[in-house]
Design a protein around this motif. Structure first.
Motif, short mmCIF file in Angstrom:
data_model
loop_
_atom_site.label_atom_id
_atom_site.label_comp_id
_atom_site.label_asym_id
_atom_site.label_seq_id
_atom_site.Cartn_x
_atom_site.Cartn_y
_atom_site.Cartn_z
N GLU A 1 10.02 38.51 -8.42
CA GLU A 1 9.29 38.97 -7.23
C GLU A 1 7.80 39.09 -7.54
N VAL A 2 7.04 38.95 -6.48
CA VAL A 2 5.60 39.19 -6.60
C VAL A 2 5.42 40.70 -6.45
N VAL A 3 4.95 41.35 -7.51
CA VAL A 3 4.81 42.81 -7.46
C VAL A 3 3.38 43.24 -7.13
N TRP A 4 2.48 42.28 -7.22
CA TRP A 4 1.08 42.58 -6.88
C TRP A 4 0.58 41.35 -6.14
N SER A 5 0.47 41.45 -4.85
CA SER A 5 0.15 40.26 -4.07
C SER A 5 -1.36 40.00 -4.06
N LYS A 6 -1.68 38.80 -3.63
CA LYS A 6 -3.10 38.40 -3.54
C LYS A 6 -3.84 39.31 -2.58
N GLU A 7 -3.14 39.70 -1.52
CA GLU A 7 -3.76 40.60 -0.54
C GLU A 7 -4.04 41.97 -1.19
N GLN A 8 -3.05 42.43 -1.99
CA GLN A 8 -3.21 43.75 -2.62
C GLN A 8 -4.26 43.74 -3.73
N SER A 9 -4.18 42.71 -4.56
CA SER A 9 -5.07 42.69 -5.73
C SER A 9 -6.46 42.19 -5.38
N GLY B 1 3.66 38.05 -10.66
CA GLY B 1 5.12 38.12 -10.57
C GLY B 1 5.73 38.97 -11.66
N ASN C 1 -1.69 36.55 -7.08
CA ASN C 1 -0.30 36.99 -7.01
C ASN C 1 0.20 37.22 -8.44
#
Ligand SMILES: N[C@@H](CC(=O)c1ccccc1NC=O)C(=O)O
Ligand SMILES: [Zn+2]
Ligand SMILES: [Zn+2]
Length: 210
Positions: free
Chosen positions: A26-34, A40, A38
């Motif tokens: 799973e992506v645990v830190w997305s591009k939007e969040q970070s 994983g 992305n």
């Protein structure tokens, strides 16, 4: 470069040993969040899909993945078809010319539905350890999840191969591979404490010049 991929894809739902850790990415830190990337996270058993065993898998005193030379997992390999048998022993390989072969990949074709963990597989007999070692073989590869019967607790084939310094590659996919000689590349990760490692296993036909 012409490469034949003999690895089983790792995805959600990939078959595992009954009761073993399910594969999960799973992506645990997305591009939007970070704001930039992305990132994983992977959870899986060492023995899912195409992988190598380190001796520590079946021997508490055995070597771990980091202790095994990467050289074993790269180099000339012979693929042979041994399909249609319940098990493979020295008697089944006795007539084959194995001179000069150090890596032997067995196509048992006994894992018929790759989407399910098999109920039964072609397994290796205990006498293969001394037989293969005498032929100079250092690595054995199989197209099934184990070199032993799936319900084995004594793991005679694992121990016999290990006692003769023959390394174990499991879960390769030889469905579309013709018997013959290839260059194998199946490098494990440098996992310091591990009982094995997933690998990306590929074959390069020897005639390929690119
Ligand atoms: N020997 C097998 C793995 C194995 O036996 C196994 C792997 C995960 C969970 C349980 C296992 N065996 C249980 O008896 C292998 O080498 O991949
Ligand atoms: Zn294994
Ligand atoms: Zn094994």
């Amino acid at each position: 470069m012409t490469l034949i991929d003999i690895s089983r894809p790792l995805r959600s739902g990939v078959p595992t040993w009954p009761g073993d850790t399910p594969f999960h990415y799973e992506v645990v830190w997305s591009k939007e969040q970070s704001g930039s990337v992305n990132v994983g996270k992977l959870t899986m058993s060492i023995h899912t899909g195409t992988h190598v065993d380190a001796p520590f898998h079946f021997d508490n005193e055995g070597r771990k993945m980091i202790d095994l030379s990467p050289e074993l997992y790269v180099g000339l390999a012979r693929v042979i078809d041994v399909s249609g048998k319940a098990s493979i022993g020295a008697k089944d390989l006795a007539a084959l010319p194995l001179a000069g072969v150090t890596r032997l990949l067995l196509r048992t074709a006994s894992w018929t539905n790759p989407d399910e963990f098999p109920a039964e597989i072609t397994y290796l007999e205990e006498d293969l350890g001394p037989f293969l070692a005498e032929k100079g073989i250092r690595l054995i590869g199989v197209d099934v999840p184990s070199v032993d019967p799936l319900d084995s607790k004594v793991l005679s084939a694992h121990h016999s191969l290990h006692a003769h310094d023959i390394h174990i590659l499991e879960g390769i996919d030889l469905e579309r591979v013709a018997p013959g000689d290839y260059e194998l590349m199946a490098l494990p990760l440098p996992l310091v404490d591990s009982d094995g490692s997933p690998v990306r296993a590929v074959l390069r036909p020897l005639s390929a010049t690119d």
